[in-house]
Motif scaffolding. Structure first.
Motif, PDB file in Angstrom:
ATOM      1  N   HIS A 175      44.012  42.865  33.305  1.00 46.68           N
ATOM      2  CA  HIS A 175      44.895  42.165  33.918  1.00 46.68           C
ATOM      3  C   HIS A 175      44.314  40.473  34.067  1.00 46.68           C
ATOM      4  O   HIS A 175      44.925  39.718  34.308  1.00 46.68           O
ATOM      5  N   ALA A 176      43.067  40.589  33.596  1.00 47.12           N
ATOM      6  CA  ALA A 176      42.485  38.980  33.618  1.00 47.12           C
ATOM      7  C   ALA A 176      41.234  39.104  32.782  1.00 47.12           C
ATOM      8  O   ALA A 176      40.766  40.093  32.273  1.00 47.12           O
ATOM      9  N   ARG A 177      40.906  37.891  32.118  1.00 43.70           N
ATOM     10  CA  ARG A 177      39.809  37.836  31.544  1.00 43.70           C
ATOM     11  C   ARG A 177      38.864  36.875  32.533  1.00 43.70           C
ATOM     12  O   ARG A 177      39.015  36.078  33.087  1.00 43.70           O
ATOM     13  N   VAL A 178      37.477  37.562  32.632  1.00 46.09           N
ATOM     14  CA  VAL A 178      36.727  37.131  33.570  1.00 46.09           C
ATOM     15  C   VAL A 178      35.551  36.275  32.804  1.00 46.09           C
ATOM     16  O   VAL A 178      35.062  36.689  31.909  1.00 46.09           O
ATOM     17  N   LEU A 179      35.497  35.034  33.390  1.00 43.28           N
ATOM     18  CA  LEU A 179      34.653  33.888  32.445  1.00 43.28           C
ATOM     19  C   LEU A 179      33.369  33.621  33.345  1.00 43.28           C
ATOM     20  O   LEU A 179      33.847  33.269  34.831  1.00 43.28           O
ATOM     21  N   ARG A 180      32.333  33.473  32.925  1.00 41.57           N
ATOM     22  CA  ARG A 180      31.103  32.889  33.516  1.00 41.57           C
ATOM     23  C   ARG A 180      31.282  31.627  33.534  1.00 41.57           C
ATOM     24  O   ARG A 180      31.393  31.201  32.371  1.00 41.57           O
ATOM     25  N   SER A 181      31.236  30.678  34.404  1.00 42.16           N
ATOM     26  CA  SER A 181      31.168  29.235  34.320  1.00 42.16           C
ATOM     27  C   SER A 181      29.946  28.679  34.762  1.00 42.16           C
ATOM     28  O   SER A 181      29.116  28.934  35.660  1.00 42.16           O
ATOM     29  N   ALA A 182      29.768  27.470  34.022  1.00 37.94           N
ATOM     30  CA  ALA A 182      28.612  26.598  34.498  1.00 37.94           C
ATOM     31  C   ALA A 182      29.080  26.029  35.848  1.00 37.94           C
ATOM     32  O   ALA A 182      30.093  26.226  36.362  1.00 37.94           O
ATOM     33  N   CYS A 183      28.252  25.217  36.553  1.00 39.64           N
ATOM     34  CA  CYS A 183      28.794  24.601  37.858  1.00 39.64           C
ATOM     35  C   CYS A 183      30.003  24.007  37.909  1.00 39.64           C
ATOM     36  O   CYS A 183      30.288  23.377  37.069  1.00 39.64           O
ATOM     37  N   LEU A 184      30.858  24.605  38.985  1.00 36.02           N
ATOM     38  CA  LEU A 184      32.258  24.119  39.215  1.00 36.02           C
ATOM     39  C   LEU A 184      32.066  22.802  40.185  1.00 36.02           C
ATOM     40  O   LEU A 184      33.098  22.544  40.649  1.00 36.02           O
ATOM     41  N   LEU A 185      31.017  22.420  40.597  1.00 34.53           N
ATOM     42  CA  LEU A 185      30.915  21.325  41.324  1.00 34.53           C
ATOM     43  C   LEU A 185      31.518  21.364  42.987  1.00 34.53           C
ATOM     44  O   LEU A 185      31.785  20.498  43.552  1.00 34.53           O
ATOM     45  N   ALA A 186      31.250  22.646  43.487  1.00 31.64           N
ATOM     46  CA  ALA A 186      31.736  23.241  44.818  1.00 31.64           C
ATOM     47  C   ALA A 186      30.656  23.874  45.329  1.00 31.64           C
ATOM     48  O   ALA A 186      30.738  24.918  45.994  1.00 31.64           O
ATOM     49  N   SER A 244      54.841  39.539  27.493  1.00 30.12           N
ATOM     50  CA  SER A 244      54.018  40.178  26.848  1.00 30.12           C
ATOM     51  C   SER A 244      52.743  40.129  27.464  1.00 30.12           C
ATOM     52  O   SER A 244      52.518  39.396  28.521  1.00 30.12           O
ATOM     53  N   PRO A 245      51.883  41.143  27.225  1.00 28.52           N
ATOM     54  CA  PRO A 245      50.451  41.261  28.099  1.00 28.52           C
ATOM     55  C   PRO A 245      49.673  39.843  28.051  1.00 28.52           C
ATOM     56  O   PRO A 245      49.059  39.480  28.797  1.00 28.52           O
ATOM     57  N   GLY A 246      49.731  39.146  26.862  1.00 24.78           N
ATOM     58  CA  GLY A 246      49.097  37.948  26.989  1.00 24.78           C
ATOM     59  C   GLY A 246      49.435  37.162  27.723  1.00 24.78           C
ATOM     60  O   GLY A 246      48.780  36.174  28.464  1.00 24.78           O
ATOM     61  N   GLU A 247      50.804  37.057  27.964  1.00 25.96           N
ATOM     62  CA  GLU A 247      51.449  36.223  28.926  1.00 25.96           C
ATOM     63  C   GLU A 247      51.165  36.607  30.606  1.00 25.96           C
ATOM     64  O   GLU A 247      51.502  35.651  31.491  1.00 25.96           O
ATOM     65  N   THR A 248      50.704  37.782  30.702  1.00 23.04           N
ATOM     66  CA  THR A 248      50.642  38.126  32.022  1.00 23.04           C
ATOM     67  C   THR A 248      49.135  38.083  32.467  1.00 23.04           C
ATOM     68  O   THR A 248      48.592  38.780  33.633  1.00 23.04           O
ATOM     69  N   THR A 249      48.128  37.712  31.482  1.00 21.29           N
ATOM     70  CA  THR A 249      46.797  37.970  31.579  1.00 21.29           C
ATOM     71  C   THR A 249      46.300  36.572  32.425  1.00 21.29           C
ATOM     72  O   THR A 249      46.086  35.451  32.105  1.00 21.29           O
ATOM     73  N   CYS A 250      45.680  36.916  33.624  1.00 22.27           N
ATOM     74  CA  CYS A 250      45.143  35.703  34.389  1.00 22.27           C
ATOM     75  C   CYS A 250      43.732  35.351  33.924  1.00 22.27           C
ATOM     76  O   CYS A 250      43.201  36.090  33.013  1.00 22.27           O
ATOM     77  N   ILE A 251      43.086  34.326  34.328  1.00 21.56           N
ATOM     78  CA  ILE A 251      41.782  33.804  33.998  1.00 21.56           C
ATOM     79  C   ILE A 251      41.134  34.017  35.317  1.00 21.56           C
ATOM     80  O   ILE A 251      41.700  33.227  36.415  1.00 21.56           O
ATOM     81  N   VAL A 252      40.084  34.474  35.340  1.00 21.10           N
ATOM     82  CA  VAL A 252      39.113  34.530  36.607  1.00 21.10           C
ATOM     83  C   VAL A 252      37.761  33.923  36.239  1.00 21.10           C
ATOM     84  O   VAL A 252      36.999  34.474  35.469  1.00 21.10           O
ATOM     85  N   ARG A 253      37.594  32.822  36.700  1.00 24.60           N
ATOM     86  CA  ARG A 253      36.246  31.965  36.489  1.00 24.60           C
ATOM     87  C   ARG A 253      35.074  31.958  37.671  1.00 24.60           C
ATOM     88  O   ARG A 253      35.836  31.835  38.579  1.00 24.60           O
ATOM     89  N   VAL A 254      34.261  32.552  37.077  1.00 23.91           N
ATOM     90  CA  VAL A 254      33.319  32.651  38.344  1.00 23.91           C
ATOM     91  C   VAL A 254      31.977  31.911  38.047  1.00 23.91           C
ATOM     92  O   VAL A 254      31.438  31.747  36.849  1.00 23.91           O
ATOM     93  N   VAL A 256      40.856  31.633  40.355  1.00 21.94           N
ATOM     94  CA  VAL A 256      41.791  32.800  39.929  1.00 21.94           C
ATOM     95  C   VAL A 256      42.857  31.683  39.069  1.00 21.94           C
ATOM     96  O   VAL A 256      43.657  30.989  40.153  1.00 21.94           O
ATOM     97  N   THR A 257      43.129  31.618  37.903  1.00 21.40           N
ATOM     98  CA  THR A 257      44.162  31.027  37.162  1.00 21.40           C
ATOM     99  C   THR A 257      45.113  31.588  36.863  1.00 21.40           C
ATOM    100  O   THR A 257      44.835  32.868  36.243  1.00 21.40           O
ATOM    101  N   PRO A 258      46.433  31.210  37.101  1.00 19.57           N
ATOM    102  CA  PRO A 258      47.599  32.190  36.750  1.00 19.57           C
ATOM    103  C   PRO A 258      47.691  32.260  35.307  1.00 19.57           C
ATOM    104  O   PRO A 258      47.378  31.488  34.408  1.00 19.57           O
ATOM    105  N   SER A 259      48.407  33.428  35.181  1.00 26.84           N
ATOM    106  CA  SER A 259      48.781  33.715  33.609  1.00 26.84           C
ATOM    107  C   SER A 259      49.916  32.746  33.266  1.00 26.84           C
ATOM    108  O   SER A 259      50.281  32.083  34.049  1.00 26.84           O
TER     109      SER A 259
END
Length: 132
Positions: free
Chosen positions: A49-60, A8-18, A69-72
């Motif tokens: 194809h993805a949900r783009v999320l703004r993130s607090a500091c990822l400590l990198a 399903s489309p929900g199963e193929t949606t990646c997460i892109v954390r910025v 880029v997190t897989p679906s």
């Protein structure tokens, strides 16, 4: 047959954390970079194809600007794992990310040649820290 057949489309949606916090995405660390423009390009390019999320500091911080880029769900079933990318500072890099995500991202396709030199392993602290 791929992990994406019949998904399903929900199963193929990646997460892109910025990462957008202490230094990633700031003029102070990367003067002259259109951070808002790159984020908008990433959001538009991954739409559907993805949900783009703004993130607090990822400590990198040494690797900024960081994008993960997190897989679906289907990509994870196929063996995909989150891919941490450093120095996402130009249109070409963002376009390589959006193109890869459009093809399915981690688990569906290998990291494209244009991004291989930007892949890094996050520290253990980055992996265990969560924002409250």
């Amino acid at each position: 047959m791929t992990a994406y057949d019949g998904a399903s489309p929900g199963e193929t949606t990646c997460i892109v954390r910025v990462c957008r916090d202490c230094c990633c995405g700031t003029e102070g660390k990367h003067p002259g970079v259109d951070h808002d423009g790159l984020l908008a390009r990433l959001e538009v390019g991954t739409r559907g194809h993805a949900r783009v999320l703004r993130s607090a500091c990822l400590l990198a911080c040494d690797e900024s600007n960081v994008v993960v880029v997190t897989p679906s769900v289907a990509g994870r079933r196929a063996g995909g794992r989150p891919v941490w990318l450093r120095a996402v500072l130009d249109d070409e890099t963002v376009d390589a990310i959006t193109g890869w995500v459009a093809l399915g991202g981690p688990g569906a396709e290998p990291v494209p040649a244009g991004l291989e030199d930007r892949v890094f392993a996050p520290s253990g602290l980055s992996l265990t820290w969560t924002a409250v």
